[in-house]
Design a protein around this motif. Structure first.
Motif, mmCIF file in Angstrom:
data_model
loop_
_atom_site.group_PDB
_atom_site.id
_atom_site.type_symbol
_atom_site.label_atom_id
_atom_site.label_comp_id
_atom_site.label_asym_id
_atom_site.label_seq_id
_atom_site.Cartn_x
_atom_site.Cartn_y
_atom_site.Cartn_z
ATOM 1 N N GLY A 1 115.131 121.052 -24.325
ATOM 2 C CA GLY A 1 114.345 120.874 -25.524
ATOM 3 C C GLY A 1 115.243 120.731 -26.738
ATOM 4 O O GLY A 1 116.417 121.108 -26.711
ATOM 5 N N PRO A 2 114.733 120.192 -27.832
ATOM 6 C CA PRO A 2 115.582 119.962 -29.007
ATOM 7 C C PRO A 2 116.196 121.228 -29.586
ATOM 8 O O PRO A 2 117.261 121.186 -30.190
ATOM 9 C CB PRO A 2 114.623 119.307 -30.009
ATOM 10 C CG PRO A 2 113.245 119.675 -29.538
ATOM 11 C CD PRO A 2 113.343 119.771 -28.057
ATOM 12 N N LEU A 3 115.535 122.380 -29.396
ATOM 13 C CA LEU A 3 116.047 123.630 -29.945
ATOM 14 C C LEU A 3 116.656 124.534 -28.876
ATOM 15 O O LEU A 3 117.011 125.677 -29.156
ATOM 16 C CB LEU A 3 114.924 124.388 -30.668
ATOM 17 C CG LEU A 3 114.300 123.675 -31.873
ATOM 18 C CD1 LEU A 3 113.181 124.521 -32.459
ATOM 19 C CD2 LEU A 3 115.346 123.367 -32.934
ATOM 20 N N SER A 4 116.768 124.020 -27.666
ATOM 21 C CA SER A 4 117.320 124.816 -26.569
ATOM 22 C C SER A 4 118.773 124.422 -26.335
ATOM 23 O O SER A 4 119.089 123.235 -26.232
ATOM 24 C CB SER A 4 116.516 124.586 -25.282
ATOM 25 O OG SER A 4 115.163 124.929 -25.486
ATOM 26 N N GLY A 5 119.621 125.427 -26.251
ATOM 27 C CA GLY A 5 121.039 125.148 -26.017
ATOM 28 C C GLY A 5 121.802 125.158 -27.313
ATOM 29 O O GLY A 5 121.850 126.159 -28.028
ATOM 30 N N HIS A 6 122.395 124.042 -27.641
ATOM 31 C CA HIS A 6 123.172 123.935 -28.873
ATOM 32 C C HIS A 6 122.249 124.057 -30.080
ATOM 33 O O HIS A 6 121.207 123.407 -30.155
ATOM 34 C CB HIS A 6 123.915 122.600 -28.926
ATOM 35 C CG HIS A 6 124.867 122.396 -27.780
ATOM 36 N ND1 HIS A 6 126.128 122.932 -27.750
ATOM 37 C CD2 HIS A 6 124.715 121.729 -26.604
ATOM 38 C CE1 HIS A 6 126.730 122.598 -26.617
ATOM 39 N NE2 HIS A 6 125.899 121.869 -25.898
ATOM 40 N N GLY A 7 122.659 124.872 -31.039
ATOM 41 C CA GLY A 7 121.794 125.114 -32.183
ATOM 42 C C GLY A 7 122.243 124.440 -33.454
ATOM 43 O O GLY A 7 121.468 124.285 -34.394
ATOM 44 N N GLY A 8 123.495 124.043 -33.515
ATOM 45 C CA GLY A 8 123.991 123.422 -34.733
ATOM 46 C C GLY A 8 124.026 124.377 -35.904
ATOM 47 O O GLY A 8 124.006 123.954 -37.060
ATOM 48 N N SER A 9 124.057 125.679 -35.622
ATOM 49 C CA SER A 9 123.990 126.669 -36.687
ATOM 50 C C SER A 9 125.313 126.752 -37.434
ATOM 51 O O SER A 9 126.391 126.695 -36.840
ATOM 52 C CB SER A 9 123.649 128.048 -36.115
ATOM 53 O OG SER A 9 122.374 128.045 -35.532
ATOM 54 N N THR A 10 125.215 126.932 -38.713
ATOM 55 C CA THR A 10 126.393 127.174 -39.541
ATOM 56 C C THR A 10 126.786 128.647 -39.437
ATOM 57 O O THR A 10 126.044 129.469 -38.891
ATOM 58 C CB THR A 10 126.098 126.835 -41.001
ATOM 59 O OG1 THR A 10 125.086 127.742 -41.475
ATOM 60 C CG2 THR A 10 125.610 125.408 -41.153
ATOM 61 N N ILE A 11 127.953 128.967 -39.968
ATOM 62 C CA ILE A 11 128.363 130.371 -40.003
ATOM 63 C C ILE A 11 127.363 131.184 -40.815
ATOM 64 O O ILE A 11 127.054 132.335 -40.477
ATOM 65 C CB ILE A 11 129.784 130.490 -40.575
ATOM 66 C CG1 ILE A 11 130.810 130.022 -39.528
ATOM 67 C CG2 ILE A 11 130.092 131.929 -40.997
ATOM 68 C CD1 ILE A 11 132.246 130.050 -40.006
ATOM 69 N N THR A 12 126.826 130.587 -41.862
ATOM 70 C CA THR A 12 125.841 131.296 -42.683
ATOM 71 C C THR A 12 124.590 131.607 -41.868
ATOM 72 O O THR A 12 124.047 132.720 -41.933
ATOM 73 C CB THR A 12 125.470 130.461 -43.917
ATOM 74 O OG1 THR A 12 126.655 130.024 -44.572
ATOM 75 C CG2 THR A 12 124.637 131.283 -44.889
ATOM 76 N N GLN A 13 124.112 130.621 -41.091
ATOM 77 C CA GLN A 13 122.944 130.866 -40.249
ATOM 78 C C GLN A 13 123.237 131.915 -39.183
ATOM 79 O O GLN A 13 122.391 132.764 -38.886
ATOM 80 C CB GLN A 13 122.505 129.559 -39.577
ATOM 81 C CG GLN A 13 121.843 128.575 -40.528
ATOM 82 C CD GLN A 13 121.526 127.265 -39.829
ATOM 83 O OE1 GLN A 13 122.386 126.401 -39.692
ATOM 84 N NE2 GLN A 13 120.298 127.130 -39.377
ATOM 85 N N GLN A 14 124.417 131.861 -38.591
ATOM 86 C CA GLN A 14 124.779 132.870 -37.595
ATOM 87 C C GLN A 14 124.837 134.257 -38.219
ATOM 88 O O GLN A 14 124.442 135.249 -37.606
ATOM 89 C CB GLN A 14 126.127 132.515 -36.971
ATOM 90 C CG GLN A 14 126.105 131.251 -36.128
ATOM 91 C CD GLN A 14 127.450 130.961 -35.495
ATOM 92 O OE1 GLN A 14 128.031 131.815 -34.837
ATOM 93 N NE2 GLN A 14 127.956 129.755 -35.716
ATOM 94 N N THR A 15 125.322 134.320 -39.450
ATOM 95 C CA THR A 15 125.365 135.607 -40.144
ATOM 96 C C THR A 15 123.950 136.109 -40.427
ATOM 97 O O THR A 15 123.661 137.303 -40.286
ATOM 98 C CB THR A 15 126.150 135.476 -41.460
ATOM 99 O OG1 THR A 15 127.448 134.945 -41.185
ATOM 100 C CG2 THR A 15 126.300 136.826 -42.140
ATOM 101 N N ALA A 16 123.066 135.180 -40.823
ATOM 102 C CA ALA A 16 121.663 135.558 -41.044
ATOM 103 C C ALA A 16 121.052 136.126 -39.767
ATOM 104 O O ALA A 16 120.292 137.094 -39.786
ATOM 105 C CB ALA A 16 120.875 134.341 -41.520
ATOM 106 N N LYS A 17 121.408 135.515 -38.638
ATOM 107 C CA LYS A 17 120.891 136.002 -37.360
ATOM 108 C C LYS A 17 121.472 137.379 -37.032
ATOM 109 O O LYS A 17 120.776 138.246 -36.500
ATOM 110 C CB LYS A 17 121.230 134.994 -36.267
ATOM 111 C CG LYS A 17 120.505 135.229 -34.959
ATOM 112 C CD LYS A 17 120.870 134.156 -33.939
ATOM 113 C CE LYS A 17 120.381 132.798 -34.379
ATOM 114 N NZ LYS A 17 120.651 131.757 -33.348
#
Length: 741
Positions: free
Chosen positions: A172-188
């Motif tokens: 699926g488009p959101l399954s696997g690679h997320g393309g998240s930035t360091i900022t998004q990873q920090t938010a998570k």
């Protein structure tokens, strides 16, 4: 006629000036005409009829769509700004976000106060993007988000690329690679500002799983939260939060904990290879941890180094040097966080300060890392050189001081493990002839002498309800009358049973229990031959009690425990020397007898370096368990060998491979240790003869005189009562035919 000259007309000038006004007037007249011409231009003709109507409708529709879309976009931006503003107001100061653990950590120090093990959620201390190694900072950016300093928290290019890759790989488009930035990873990592609440009926694992959920709604909230962080914090502050909160394997949270955990150094001093190793953990911290799979971790680090080179963080020469010299783990990391010993220490301390601690705890322990390495090396040498390849046989080792301070522990052949089954402390196994010293300890404490004689001849014991039981020696031969010293040295079974029956099984059981054998002992006569079960650490601790002069010993590994930052410990050791079990003179004579086991008897393979050594071999029936436990004047060591499923050992007795493992371990342990004599006491030249069936004739005891004493009435009474009411079940246990070579 007039005499004045005739006036001439200024032809040229007049011409010039008379014509200019005319031209000007004509131009001025022409201009209005031109303007009038433009103003009178016919308006653009609109189509008439049905086509004109349709064209007008289309134009009106698109104008309406544009007006609606622009209004929606404006409203959307306004709503987004409000939501971002709301999250902005909820974000705390940066310092409050650096340590987000729900649990605390345990740091263990060895006997030299050096860190050798960690447990729990380890946090090495706060670091910032400015004070960590530049190589670590660059490695993280190169690996996780190369446009980190250019975006506003989201990377549309990265998201589009991730969606394309996911679709191409059939996900699926959101399954696997997320393309998240360091900022998004920090938010998570911050769980979008939702702290863990233990009272909410949710476990920490469930909480973390919810935080990592990749639903569309969650992704949208994550994006908004990331933008709020970009508005609230600087780029370096966001990177600092990430470097402190990210899990990096091995129980380490944050760059400093990972650096200390794997390399024994500060995160500020990491070289490119070490920095690449830690940055590589971020994608899969458990599977890529160097303590889980060093080769896989190094392969990932090599990829990170190539990325750093491609993005200009390392020159070609720097990358080549780092690739040729991969990161080396510290000794503590090599030991897999302390292995069996650390697990045992954690189990002996209070649970709220060990396994379930919410504080950062520091425990000082008795471990000697040199002895630990000696134990591992000795075990490996024997299995590599003396055991057939592919053997599934297991072994365990404990080394301790005479006061019970455990210096080394190996709970199985896989020495670099954590949380594994510990055969040194958890495996209950029959002790075989390794139990016999407690029989002789009871006799010596009652006044018998090592030179007293006992008759090694065919012998049977009758117990009500069980019938007749006839023990045999390992060799199936009898030696006749022999001294107690020789009977122990040669591990003869019949003399051990006769002496046990003479002094009373209850007496033997009491001595063994007081020395630290905590499990229920067999009630029948087979108890003397090790029909009961015990653990290796209990048996080794009991032998330590013999070495220290006859006082009980509680093995211990924890010296003291305190909270990080405190100067005074909250608790001290729970072990050490306890109450006296047998007289010091009896212990000295028993050491004399056990020295003969190594010098002349079944334990001769344990000899090394000309030292005085004492010990006892042990083998159970069908060779399911083989033991050697012994000591020098300085240290006690115990070795057990067998199969987890009780498969019999082939050709192995306590005096064989276990004694050889003991020798290889103790030889390494004693490197550089001065020779000291054993605290043994040679016996007086007295004799007492044990004749016939002790169920009928009580033993004659002697305390140093050449003539034997008369039988003790109390022993006769005890034996009669035993015959009437029974002395146990007379179990024909597999330990009943102990004895070994």
């Amino acid at each position: 006629m007039s005499d004045s000259p005739k006036r001439r007309n200024p032809l040229v000038a007049d011409k010039r000036y008379s014509r200019k006004p005319a031209m000007a007037s004509s131009k001025s007249a022409a201009k209005p005409k031109a303007k009038a011409k433009r103003s009178r231009k016919a308006p653009r003709q609109r189509r008439g009829g049905i086509l004109g109507l349709l064209s007008a409708l289309v134009r009106w529709f698109f104008r309406l769509i544009w007006v609606i879309f622009s209004r929606i976009v404006l409203v959307g931006f306004a709503v987004l700004a409000l939501i971002v503003g709301y999250f902005y107001t909820t974000l705390p100061p940066v310092d409050d976000l650096l340590d987000g653990r729900a649990k605390g950590s345990v740091t263990m120090l060895d006997n030299n106060n050096e860190v050798y093990a960690w447990r729990g959620d380890q946090f090495g201390g706060a670091v910032t993007a400015e004070n960590v190694s530049r190589h670590l900072k660059n490695a993280v950016i190169a690996t996780e988000d190369k446009r980190f300093y250019k975006h506003f928290g989201l990377s549309p290019r990265g998201i589009a690329s991730a969606v394309r890759i996911n679709l191409s790989e059939g996900r699926g488009p959101l399954s696997g690679h997320g393309g998240s930035t360091i900022t998004q990873q920090t938010a998570k990592l911050l769980c979008l500002g939702e702290p863990f609440d233990p009272t909410a009926g949710q476990t920490e694992a469930e909480y973390e799983s919810e935080c990592r959920r990749g639903s569309l709604k969650r992704k949208a909230k994550e994006a908004v939260y990331a933008m709020a962080m970009e508005a609230k914090y600087s780029k370096n502050e966001i990177l600092s939060i990430y470097l402190n909160r990210a899990y990096m394997g091995g129980g380490a949270y944050g760059a400093e904990a990972a650096s200390q955990r794997f390399f024994g150094k500060s995160a500020a001093t990491l070289n490119p290879a070490e920095a690449a190793t830690i940055a590589g953990l971020l994608t899969a911290p458990s599977t890529l941890s160097p303590t889980s799979n060093l080769e896989r971790s190094r392969n990932r680090a090599a990829t990170v180094l190539r990325l750093m080179n491609e993005q200009g963080y390392l020159s070609d020469e720097e990358e080549a040097v780092a690739q040729a010299s991969p990161a080396e783990l510290s000794d503590a990391a090599e030991a897999r966080a302390g292995g069996y010993f650390a697990d045992w220490v954690m189990s002996t301390g209070p649970e709220f300060f060990t396994r379930n601690t919410t504080e950062d705890v520091i425990i000082r322990t008795t471990l000697d890392q040199n002895m630990q390495r000696a134990a591992v090396a000795g075990l490996n040498w024997v299995f590599e050189n003396k055991v057939r390849p592919g053997s599934k046989a297991q072994a365990a080792i404990v080394v301790m001081s005479a006061d019970g301070a455990v210096r080394a522990m190996v709970g199985g052949r896989k020495t670099k493990v954590s949380g594994a089954f510990n055969r040194a402390t958890q495996a209950l196994r029959q002790t075989g002839s390794a139990f016999k010293p407690f029989v002789y300890a009871a006799a010596l404490d009652l006044g018998y002498s090592p030179n007293d004689l006992v008759d090694d001849s065919p012998y049977c014991v009758y117990t009500p309800g069980s019938g007749e039981w006839c023990p045999k020696n390992y060799t199936n031969r009898f030696v006749g009358q022999t001294t107690m010293t020789n009977a122990l040295a040669q591990s003869l079974n019949i003399p051990a049973v006769k002496i046990s029956e003479s002094v009373g099984r209850e007496t033997v059981s009491a001595v063994a229990s007081q020395f630290g054998i905590k499990n229920d002992l067999a009630a029948g006569p087979a108890m003397a031959l090790g029909a009961s079960e015990s653990t290796l650490i209990e048996m080794t601790g009991a032998f330590a009690g013999i070495l220290n002069g006859g006082s009980s010993v509680t093995p211990y590994g924890l010296i003291d425990l305190k909270l990080r930052g405190d100067t005074e410990p909250l608790m001290g050791t729970g072990g050490g020397i306890g109450e006296r079990v047998i007289q010091e003179s009896a212990a000295g004579q028993l050491i004399y007898m056990m020295e003969k086991v190594v010098a002349e008897g079944t334990g001769q393979r344990a000899q090394f370096g000309g030292r005085q050594l004492a010990g006892k071999t042990g083998t159970t029936s069908a060779a399911k368990d083989a033991w050697f436990i012994g000591f020098s004047a300085d240290y006690v060591a115990g070795v057990w060998m067998g199969y987890d499923d009780n498969t019999p050992l082939k050709g192995v007795t306590g005096g064989g491979l276990p004694a050889e493992i003991w020798r290889e371990v103790m030889m390494r342990v004693h490197e550089g240790v001065p020779m000291k004599p054993l605290p043994m006491i040679a016996p007086a030249p007295a004799q007492v003869i044990f004749e016939g069936d002790v169920n009928e004739v009580a033993p004659i005891a002697n305390s140093g005189q050449s003539q034997p004493r008369q039988p003790r009435a109390s022993n006769i009474i005890d034996q009669v009562l035993q015959d009437i009411f029974g002395g146990g079940d007379g179990s024909r246990s597999s330990g009943s035919q102990g004895g070994d070579r």
